[in-house]
Design a protein around this motif. Sequence first.
Motif, short mmCIF file in Angstrom:
data_model
loop_
_atom_site.label_atom_id
_atom_site.label_comp_id
_atom_site.label_asym_id
_atom_site.label_seq_id
_atom_site.Cartn_x
_atom_site.Cartn_y
_atom_site.Cartn_z
N GLY A 17 0.77 -1.23 0.00
CA GLY A 17 0.00 0.00 0.00
C GLY A 17 0.80 1.29 0.00
O GLY A 17 0.22 2.37 -0.04
N LYS A 18 2.14 1.22 0.05
CA LYS A 18 2.95 2.44 0.03
C LYS A 18 2.64 3.21 -1.26
O LYS A 18 2.55 2.64 -2.33
CB LYS A 18 4.44 2.08 0.08
N LEU A 19 2.49 4.54 -1.14
CA LEU A 19 2.08 5.36 -2.29
C LEU A 19 3.24 5.75 -3.19
O LEU A 19 4.33 6.06 -2.72
CB LEU A 19 1.38 6.62 -1.80
N TYR A 20 2.96 5.74 -4.50
CA TYR A 20 3.92 6.14 -5.52
C TYR A 20 3.23 7.05 -6.53
O TYR A 20 2.06 6.86 -6.85
CB TYR A 20 4.48 4.91 -6.27
N GLN A 21 3.99 8.02 -7.03
CA GLN A 21 3.51 8.92 -8.09
C GLN A 21 3.78 8.25 -9.44
O GLN A 21 4.89 7.83 -9.71
CB GLN A 21 4.24 10.26 -8.01
N LEU A 22 2.75 8.17 -10.28
CA LEU A 22 2.87 7.61 -11.62
C LEU A 22 2.42 8.61 -12.66
O LEU A 22 1.53 9.43 -12.38
CB LEU A 22 1.96 6.37 -11.78
N TYR A 23 3.02 8.57 -13.83
CA TYR A 23 2.48 9.23 -15.02
C TYR A 23 1.79 8.13 -15.80
O TYR A 23 2.41 7.13 -16.16
CB TYR A 23 3.57 9.88 -15.86
N VAL A 24 0.50 8.31 -16.05
CA VAL A 24 -0.31 7.30 -16.72
C VAL A 24 -0.74 7.84 -18.08
O VAL A 24 -1.24 8.95 -18.18
CB VAL A 24 -1.55 6.94 -15.86
N VAL A 25 -0.54 7.03 -19.13
CA VAL A 25 -0.90 7.40 -20.49
C VAL A 25 -2.15 6.62 -20.89
O VAL A 25 -2.18 5.39 -20.80
CB VAL A 25 0.25 7.09 -21.48
N ASN A 26 -3.17 7.37 -21.33
CA ASN A 26 -4.42 6.78 -21.83
C ASN A 26 -4.66 7.26 -23.25
O ASN A 26 -4.18 8.33 -23.64
CB ASN A 26 -5.61 7.21 -20.96
N ASP A 27 -5.42 6.48 -24.03
CA ASP A 27 -5.80 6.94 -25.36
C ASP A 27 -7.02 7.85 -25.26
O ASP A 27 -7.52 8.11 -24.16
CB ASP A 27 -6.02 5.77 -26.33
N ALA A 28 -7.51 8.33 -26.39
CA ALA A 28 -8.62 9.28 -26.40
C ALA A 28 -9.88 8.72 -25.76
O ALA A 28 -10.69 9.47 -25.20
CB ALA A 28 -8.91 9.73 -27.83
N SER A 29 -10.07 7.41 -25.82
CA SER A 29 -11.26 6.80 -25.23
C SER A 29 -11.09 6.48 -23.75
O SER A 29 -11.99 5.97 -23.10
CB SER A 29 -11.65 5.54 -26.00
N GLY A 30 -9.90 6.74 -23.19
CA GLY A 30 -9.65 6.50 -21.78
C GLY A 30 -9.02 5.16 -21.47
O GLY A 30 -8.80 4.82 -20.31
N PHE A 32 -6.22 2.47 -20.86
CA PHE A 32 -4.85 2.51 -20.37
C PHE A 32 -3.89 2.02 -21.45
O PHE A 32 -4.11 1.00 -22.09
CB PHE A 32 -4.73 1.63 -19.12
N MET A 33 -2.79 2.78 -21.64
CA MET A 33 -1.78 2.41 -22.62
C MET A 33 -0.42 2.11 -21.97
O MET A 33 0.21 1.12 -22.29
CB MET A 33 -1.60 3.53 -23.65
N ASP A 34 0.03 2.98 -21.06
CA ASP A 34 1.36 2.82 -20.47
C ASP A 34 1.44 3.66 -19.20
O ASP A 34 0.58 4.49 -18.94
CB ASP A 34 2.43 3.27 -21.46
N ALA A 35 2.48 3.44 -18.43
CA ALA A 35 2.71 4.22 -17.22
C ALA A 35 4.20 4.25 -16.90
O ALA A 35 4.96 3.41 -17.37
CB ALA A 35 1.95 3.64 -16.04
N LYS A 36 4.58 5.24 -16.10
CA LYS A 36 5.97 5.36 -15.64
C LYS A 36 5.92 5.75 -14.17
O LYS A 36 5.18 6.66 -13.78
CB LYS A 36 6.70 6.42 -16.45
N VAL A 37 6.69 5.05 -13.35
CA VAL A 37 6.78 5.36 -11.92
C VAL A 37 7.76 6.51 -11.75
O VAL A 37 8.90 6.45 -12.19
CB VAL A 37 7.26 4.13 -11.12
N MET A 38 7.31 7.57 -11.10
CA MET A 38 8.14 8.75 -10.90
C MET A 38 8.78 8.79 -9.51
O MET A 38 9.76 9.47 -9.31
CB MET A 38 7.30 10.02 -11.12
#
Length: 79
Positions: A17-30, A32-38
């Motif tokens: 449950g430890k929290l992490y900041q992610l950048y999440v990439v979605n397409d136009a319909s919402g 999920f495509m990809d993510a990166k842990v920041m």
Amino acid sequence: MTEKYTKGEMHGCIVCGKLYQLYVVNDASGKFMDAKVMSAGGKLVPHAGRPLVACEKHSNAEIESAVGRVYGTQNEDEE
């Protein structure tokens, strides 16, 4: 070319449950495509259709067990 939308999101480790900041990439319909842990100390967990993160200190067995407990067993072909 598909429109992509990136946004910052907070996600908890699938194991502890430890929290992490992610950048999440979605397409136009919402979808999920990809993510990166920041945040330091986190890594992406491969899973069909959703961004998942785990602490780098957790073993692959712990992560697989947690994913199975939360989402059930996953087939590689599921999308």
